[in-house]
Design an enzyme around this catalytic site. Structure first.
Site, PDB file in Angstrom:
ATOM      1  N   ASP A 226      -8.712 -36.393  24.569  1.00  0.00           N
ATOM      2  CA  ASP A 226      -8.365 -37.041  23.296  1.00  0.00           C
ATOM      3  C   ASP A 226      -9.410 -38.078  22.858  1.00  0.00           C
ATOM      4  O   ASP A 226      -9.068 -39.228  22.535  1.00  0.00           O
ATOM      5  CB  ASP A 226      -7.002 -37.751  23.404  1.00  0.00           C
ATOM      6  CG  ASP A 226      -5.894 -36.857  23.944  1.00  0.00           C
ATOM      7  OD1 ASP A 226      -5.919 -35.641  23.648  1.00  0.00           O
ATOM      8  OD2 ASP A 226      -5.014 -37.383  24.655  1.00  0.00           O
TER       9      ASP A 226
ATOM     10  N   GLU B  58      -0.813 -32.189  15.635  1.00  0.00           N
ATOM     11  CA  GLU B  58      -1.093 -33.494  16.263  1.00  0.00           C
ATOM     12  C   GLU B  58      -2.595 -33.785  16.166  1.00  0.00           C
ATOM     13  O   GLU B  58      -3.368 -33.001  15.609  1.00  0.00           O
ATOM     14  CB  GLU B  58      -0.650 -33.502  17.727  1.00  0.00           C
ATOM     15  CG  GLU B  58      -1.409 -32.519  18.598  1.00  0.00           C
ATOM     16  CD  GLU B  58      -0.902 -32.454  20.045  1.00  0.00           C
ATOM     17  OE1 GLU B  58       0.069 -33.138  20.394  1.00  0.00           O
ATOM     18  OE2 GLU B  58      -1.497 -31.686  20.822  1.00  0.00           O
TER      19      GLU B  58
HETATM   20  O1  FUB Z   1      -2.994 -36.415  25.794  1.00  0.00           O
HETATM   21  C1  FUB Z   1      -1.629 -36.346  25.463  1.00  0.00           C
HETATM   22  C2  FUB Z   1      -1.431 -35.597  24.198  1.00  0.00           C
HETATM   23  O2  FUB Z   1      -2.004 -34.310  24.309  1.00  0.00           O
HETATM   24  C3  FUB Z   1      -2.119 -36.199  22.997  1.00  0.00           C
HETATM   25  O3  FUB Z   1      -1.474 -37.321  22.487  1.00  0.00           O
HETATM   26  C4  FUB Z   1      -2.149 -35.022  22.118  1.00  0.00           C
HETATM   27  O4  FUB Z   1      -2.965 -35.134  20.996  1.00  0.00           O
HETATM   28  C5  FUB Z   1      -2.584 -33.938  23.076  1.00  0.00           C
HETATM   29  O5  FUB Z   1      -3.979 -33.917  23.225  1.00  0.00           O
END
Ligand code: FUB
Length: 319
Positions: A14, A221
């Protein structure tokens, strides 16, 4: 440079990349080396702290500056320190991060420090009115900061259909408007929302909001905002179809018109990125799970150069 993990002594994911003090600072999640089962709520992502990385240039070695913030130092948080971002204003650095509160509800917190690599001191409460995950903080040319956030499934974005948390709420039916990422202006002290979070709507070529069942285009996301030649580029992950896509608009609040995918699926379930300009060239920071041989919650951050076509579209890349 391309396609090698920035660091291999810890798992990272991320990446939110920024240029501070003439160098690249990368704000990643710090994946733990755990043997745990995967599930759709992301319980396998049990991160407890943040390590900030820096590079002199995108193709130089990365330095790990050590632990910058631990969940035990965040009074309101209980677990799962997920994808962070950072900003510089008021002669201070701000680290924005999601974590579950003591009731298990994802909130977004902020911690402050005097150095880009930390350490950071957390505010005692999360940002008022914050929810869900994956904050991205963007400074427009007029100095106004905006936060984009939200993530489906384990990220709980679907749990807020009425403004109140509903634990078992589901995503909309496939023929209904997709859930949107949220956007809010930040206050001048960078610690609160100045406006109530609103939908950052992504529309198709006819101006119609994307549908919930349009899983290869709709938002899931990992939001990121950057500006290129006066156009706002909103980019994100489609989650269960594992694409990085982007949409463009004339206002940081949207709407954004879907433009396409620029990165196909990487090894591992999640895909998450940032786009940053460094000395007139553009770079994509992203992650995959190659360092662990494909374990979804043991990821590694990478970087490669990104190019625009003459019409402003992002040239598709291969991970
Ligand atoms: O790393 C945890 C979660 O997985 C992140 O918040 C999302 O974007 C995904 O990458």
């Amino acid at each position: 440079m391309a396609r090698q993990p920035l660091v291999t002594h810890i798992y990272t994911a991320d990446p939110s990349a920024h240029v501070f003090e003439g160098k690249l600072f990368i704000y990643p999640s710090h994946d733990l080396n755990l043997e745990v089962e995967d599930n759709d709520l992301g319980d396998q992502y049990r991160m407890t702290d943040y390590h900030i990385l820096s590079q002199e240039t995108p193709d130089s070695p990365a330095t790990d500056h050590g632990e910058a913030l631990h969940v035990s130092q965040v009074p309101w948080a209980s677990k799962q320190m997920w994808a962070p971002d950072a900003a510089y204003a008021n002669n201070r650095y701000y680290l924005y991060f999601p974590a579950r509160d003591k009731e298990g509800i994802f909130r977004i917190g902020v911690a402050t420090g005097t150095r880009p690599e930390g350490p950071f001191k957390a505010e005692p409460e999360p940002i008022k009115g914050s929810f869900s995950i994956d904050p991205c903080v963007f400074r427009d040319d007029d100095g106004q900061f905006y936060m984009y956030f939200g993530g489906l499934w384990g990220g709980q974005l679907q749990c807020w259909p009425t403004g109140k948390f509903i634990a078992d709420a589901e995503t909309p039916p496939v023929d209904q408007k997709a859930l949107c990422p949220k956007v809010a202006k930040l206050t001048g002290d960078m610690l609160q929302f100045a406006t109530t979070p609103q939908d950052a709507v992504i529309v198709d070529e006819n101006g119609a909001p994307l549908k919930s069942g349009d899983t290869s285009r709709r938002y899931f996301e990992g939001p990121w905002m950057h500006k290129y030649k006066d156009t706002y580029y909103f980019s994100y992950s489609t989650g269960d179809t594992h694409l990085l896509c982007y949409a463009t608009g004339k206002s940081p609040m949207g709407p954004f018109t879907f433009r396409g995918s620029f990165l196909p699926p990487v090894l591992g379930w999640t895909t998450h990125h940032s786009i940053v300009e460094f000395k007139g060239r553009w770079f994509l920071y992203y992650h995959d799970s190659t360092l662990s041989g494909g374990v979804s919650h043991r990821r590694c951050v990478k970087v490669q150069e990104l190019f625009y076509e003459a019409d402003g579209s992002i040239r598709p890349m291969t991970p």
